[in-house]
Design a protein around this motif. Structure first.
Motif, PDB file in Angstrom:
ATOM      1  N   SER A 106       1.033  -1.080   0.237  1.00  0.00           N
ATOM      2  CA  SER A 106       0.183   0.251  -0.025  1.00  0.00           C
ATOM      3  C   SER A 106       1.146   1.719  -0.016  1.00  0.00           C
ATOM      4  N   GLY A 107       0.422   2.111  -0.474  1.00  0.00           N
ATOM      5  CA  GLY A 107       0.944   3.537  -0.685  1.00  0.00           C
ATOM      6  C   GLY A 107       2.323   3.623  -1.781  1.00  0.00           C
ATOM      7  N   ASP A 108       3.835   3.916  -0.896  1.00  0.00           N
ATOM      8  CA  ASP A 108       5.075   3.573  -1.791  1.00  0.00           C
ATOM      9  C   ASP A 108       4.920   1.505  -1.518  1.00  0.00           C
ATOM     10  N   SER A 109       5.891   1.899  -2.506  1.00  0.00           N
ATOM     11  CA  SER A 109       7.288  -0.027  -2.352  1.00  0.00           C
ATOM     12  C   SER A 109       8.079   0.268  -1.714  1.00  0.00           C
ATOM     13  N   GLY A 110       8.335   1.653  -0.552  1.00  0.00           N
ATOM     14  CA  GLY A 110       9.766   2.275   0.003  1.00  0.00           C
ATOM     15  C   GLY A 110       9.609   2.793   0.961  1.00  0.00           C
ATOM     16  N   VAL A 111       8.342   3.924   1.211  1.00  0.00           N
ATOM     17  CA  VAL A 111       8.222   3.694   2.807  1.00  0.00           C
ATOM     18  C   VAL A 111       7.619   2.286   3.444  1.00  0.00           C
ATOM     19  N   TYR A 112       8.759   2.382   4.305  1.00  0.00           N
ATOM     20  CA  TYR A 112       7.306   1.716   5.514  1.00  0.00           C
ATOM     21  C   TYR A 112       7.022   0.451   4.314  1.00  0.00           C
ATOM     22  N   GLY A 113       7.494   0.576   3.038  1.00  0.00           N
ATOM     23  CA  GLY A 113       6.994  -0.879   2.600  1.00  0.00           C
ATOM     24  C   GLY A 113       8.132  -2.472   2.433  1.00  0.00           C
ATOM     25  N   MET A 114       8.088  -2.700   1.254  1.00  0.00           N
ATOM     26  CA  MET A 114       8.317  -3.673   1.492  1.00  0.00           C
ATOM     27  C   MET A 114       9.830  -4.290   0.317  1.00  0.00           C
ATOM     28  N   SER A 115      10.249  -2.843  -0.341  1.00  0.00           N
ATOM     29  CA  SER A 115      11.354  -2.532  -0.729  1.00  0.00           C
ATOM     30  C   SER A 115      12.666  -3.193  -0.899  1.00  0.00           C
ATOM     31  N   GLY A 116      13.374  -2.734   0.310  1.00  0.00           N
ATOM     32  CA  GLY A 116      14.133  -2.662   1.403  1.00  0.00           C
ATOM     33  C   GLY A 116      14.318  -4.186   1.602  1.00  0.00           C
ATOM     34  N   LEU A 117      13.220  -5.802   2.272  1.00  0.00           N
ATOM     35  CA  LEU A 117      13.125  -6.533   2.711  1.00  0.00           C
ATOM     36  C   LEU A 117      13.699  -7.356   1.605  1.00  0.00           C
ATOM     37  N   ILE A 118      12.672  -6.717   0.543  1.00  0.00           N
ATOM     38  CA  ILE A 118      13.138  -7.896  -1.004  1.00  0.00           C
ATOM     39  C   ILE A 118      14.778  -7.836  -1.269  1.00  0.00           C
ATOM     40  N   LEU A 119      14.953  -6.471  -0.831  1.00  0.00           N
ATOM     41  CA  LEU A 119      16.574  -6.590  -1.779  1.00  0.00           C
ATOM     42  C   LEU A 119      17.588  -6.711  -0.123  1.00  0.00           C
TER      43      LEU A 119
ATOM     44  N   ASN B  91      20.412   6.336   7.459  1.00  0.00           N
ATOM     45  CA  ASN B  91      20.899   7.160   8.870  1.00  0.00           C
ATOM     46  C   ASN B  91      21.926   5.613   9.215  1.00  0.00           C
ATOM     47  N   SER B  92      22.107   4.689  11.281  1.00  0.00           N
ATOM     48  CA  SER B  92      23.569   4.222  11.161  1.00  0.00           C
ATOM     49  C   SER B  92      22.899   2.590  10.660  1.00  0.00           C
ATOM     50  N   MET B  93      21.098   2.771   9.916  1.00  0.00           N
ATOM     51  CA  MET B  93      21.143   1.155   9.800  1.00  0.00           C
ATOM     52  C   MET B  93      21.662   0.624   8.434  1.00  0.00           C
TER      53      MET B  93
ATOM     54  N   MET C 109      20.808   1.465  -2.444  1.00  0.00           N
ATOM     55  CA  MET C 109      20.755   2.323  -0.717  1.00  0.00           C
ATOM     56  C   MET C 109      19.140   1.532  -0.142  1.00  0.00           C
ATOM     57  N   VAL C 110      19.657   0.514   1.465  1.00  0.00           N
ATOM     58  CA  VAL C 110      18.977   0.384   2.442  1.00  0.00           C
ATOM     59  C   VAL C 110      18.508   0.445   2.735  1.00  0.00           C
ATOM     60  N   THR C 111      17.117   1.084   3.691  1.00  0.00           N
ATOM     61  CA  THR C 111      17.357   1.054   5.622  1.00  0.00           C
ATOM     62  C   THR C 111      16.437   0.117   5.557  1.00  0.00           C
ATOM     63  N   PRO C 112      16.326  -0.515   6.525  1.00  0.00           N
ATOM     64  CA  PRO C 112      15.549  -1.293   6.683  1.00  0.00           C
ATOM     65  C   PRO C 112      14.550  -0.914   8.022  1.00  0.00           C
ATOM     66  N   ARG C 113      13.798  -1.457   8.138  1.00  0.00           N
ATOM     67  CA  ARG C 113      12.509  -0.919   8.556  1.00  0.00           C
ATOM     68  C   ARG C 113      12.580  -0.868  10.327  1.00  0.00           C
ATOM     69  N   GLY C 114      14.120  -1.096  11.050  1.00  0.00           N
ATOM     70  CA  GLY C 114      13.785  -1.185  12.211  1.00  0.00           C
ATOM     71  C   GLY C 114      15.413  -1.308  12.614  1.00  0.00           C
ATOM     72  N   TYR C 115      15.064  -1.516  14.092  1.00  0.00           N
ATOM     73  CA  TYR C 115      16.522  -1.475  14.694  1.00  0.00           C
ATOM     74  C   TYR C 115      15.960  -3.087  15.381  1.00  0.00           C
ATOM     75  N   ARG C 116      15.308  -3.524  15.089  1.00  0.00           N
ATOM     76  CA  ARG C 116      15.356  -4.941  16.220  1.00  0.00           C
ATOM     77  C   ARG C 116      15.318  -5.891  14.934  1.00  0.00           C
ATOM     78  N   ASN C 117      15.530  -7.652  14.867  1.00  0.00           N
ATOM     79  CA  ASN C 117      15.061  -8.253  13.527  1.00  0.00           C
ATOM     80  C   ASN C 117      14.420  -8.968  14.089  1.00  0.00           C
ATOM     81  N   GLU C 118      13.323  -8.881  13.554  1.00  0.00           N
ATOM     82  CA  GLU C 118      12.461 -10.605  12.997  1.00  0.00           C
ATOM     83  C   GLU C 118      12.582 -11.608  14.344  1.00  0.00           C
TER      84      GLU C 118
END
Lengths: 244, 244
Positions: free
Chosen positions: A83-96, B225-227, B235-244
């Motif tokens: 939902s929204g953008d693919s990158g802003v709190y989205g799945m792009s990062g996790l996929i990479l 940021n630091s992550m 360029m990838v910024t993870p969605r958080g600081y903790r691992n799921e």
């Protein structure tokens, strides 16, 4: 290296067909499989009726991403919707993070909630702003509070994602209390709810009133800066501090 | 009160037809007049060839908005186009400030540069971030510096708009120096240029290297940021600081 399949990570915007980009629509038309969270797939299914889909429930982001990558590795063209953008709190990062460079990956941006809710409210994001999620699932609460404090100090407009959930019903109140240390109680704020769906609604209110307002997870919250004003029921942040 | 005309403020995204939303395209198809900065009108003119247009050069934002409002007051359906989103440093706010409630106004959101450049870079905006313009035309430089400092302190990703111009060639260097007070020189950063156009390009580089890189006004800059990490050149910024 020869890549074996292609995976698109597609931002579908707030949920209505009209707010999708042409690129997102073309990818969903042309892919062989659409993967996503059940709710998002339901939002778009009618527009791509013959498409094979794979869904996973909420919170299973990692499994969902792995599933999409695995299908692409089989040689399929896969679209993973967010939902929204693919990158802003989205799945792009996790996929990479999960990808091993065997699959060709392309991100398709979309209208994130800050923008779609902003358009409904008028122009809350006309000047520098911070987007901060109040979800502390993956981020320590102290850091979230620090971000609120620093953004408030620097007079940036603040847009809050995930302002509430069952477990976090008092987080918005706490956020308002932090910002109230730096901003006038009459600071113009706004909330946008269910944007792009039939029940969409918005309201403009003071920071003081926002503090005691309860919101749900379909809501995006905007806290104005010192220049933000209400004009004909809209929330408006001017583009600067000087008059031209 | 009866409104006399209708004015849409339309975000057209980075410039390519594919990155426009269906809503934006429909509005431009159905309106009677398109108003905008010459460069943006040129980007879309081919797709709406029979449409009447009115253009003004750069910097004449106020005149452009007044012109659009005046045409709508005559009873016309007018679309005012903005690059990126209609609200983020866009014309929505100015239109509302100049309007006298006689004209019905509707904002159409679009993919702002942070998102289109972000998709090209991978996933720089996967977590909380600040969007800050380095233009000091309407904002005191001290406040811009303060925003950079506070965002850096709170470990937010920073996305810079207007990172350079003829008069401000050293502003990006200055911004990097401020952020370097709080972040490692090896912090992963990115730049995206000419997104959505044929010459689009991106690169991922360290904060230290960014400091000595010169950019132009068609560039969007991302400071991780630091992550934030580099994965397969993204360029990838993870969605958080903790691992799921």
């Amino acid at each position: 290296m020869t890549k074996t399949g292609k995976l698109y990570v597609v931002g579908i915007g707030p949920g209505s067909y009209e707010d999708m980009t042409v690129r997102a629509i073309n990818v969903l038309k042309e892919c062989e499989l659409i993967v996503g969270y059940t709710v998002y797939i339901d939002l778009i299914r009618d527009h791509f009726p013959d498409k094979e889909t794979l869904t996973t429930p909420m919170r299973q982001e990692k499994q969902r991403c792995q599933m999409a990558l695995d299908e692409a590795k089989k040689g399929k063209t896969v679209a993973m919707v967010c939902s929204g953008d693919s990158g802003v709190y989205g799945m792009s990062g996790l996929i990479l993070e999960l990808s091993d460079d065997e699959v060709e990956i392309e991100m398709v941006p979309g209208v994130t909630a800050a923008l779609s809710g902003g358009a409904l409210l008028g122009a809350p994001l006309g000047h520098d702003f911070a987007i901060i999620s109040l979800s502390d699932l993956l981020t320590p609460m102290e850091l979230i509070e620090d971000r609120l404090r620093m953004s408030a100090k620097a007079d940036m407009v603040i847009c809050l994602y995930n302002p509430s959930s069952k477990k976090r019903s008092d987080y918005l109140k706490k956020a308002c209390e932090i910002v109230l240390e730096y901003r006038d109680p009459e600071t113009v704020c706004g909330i946008a709810r269910n944007v792009g769906r039939s029940e969409e609604e918005m309201s403009v209110l003071s920071l003081e009133t926002l503090k005691d307002t309860s919101v749900d997870m379909f809501t995006t919250v905007y806290m104005g800066n010192s220049m933000t004003k209400e004009i004909h029921g809209n929330m408006v942040t001017p583009r600067g501090y000087r008059n031209e």
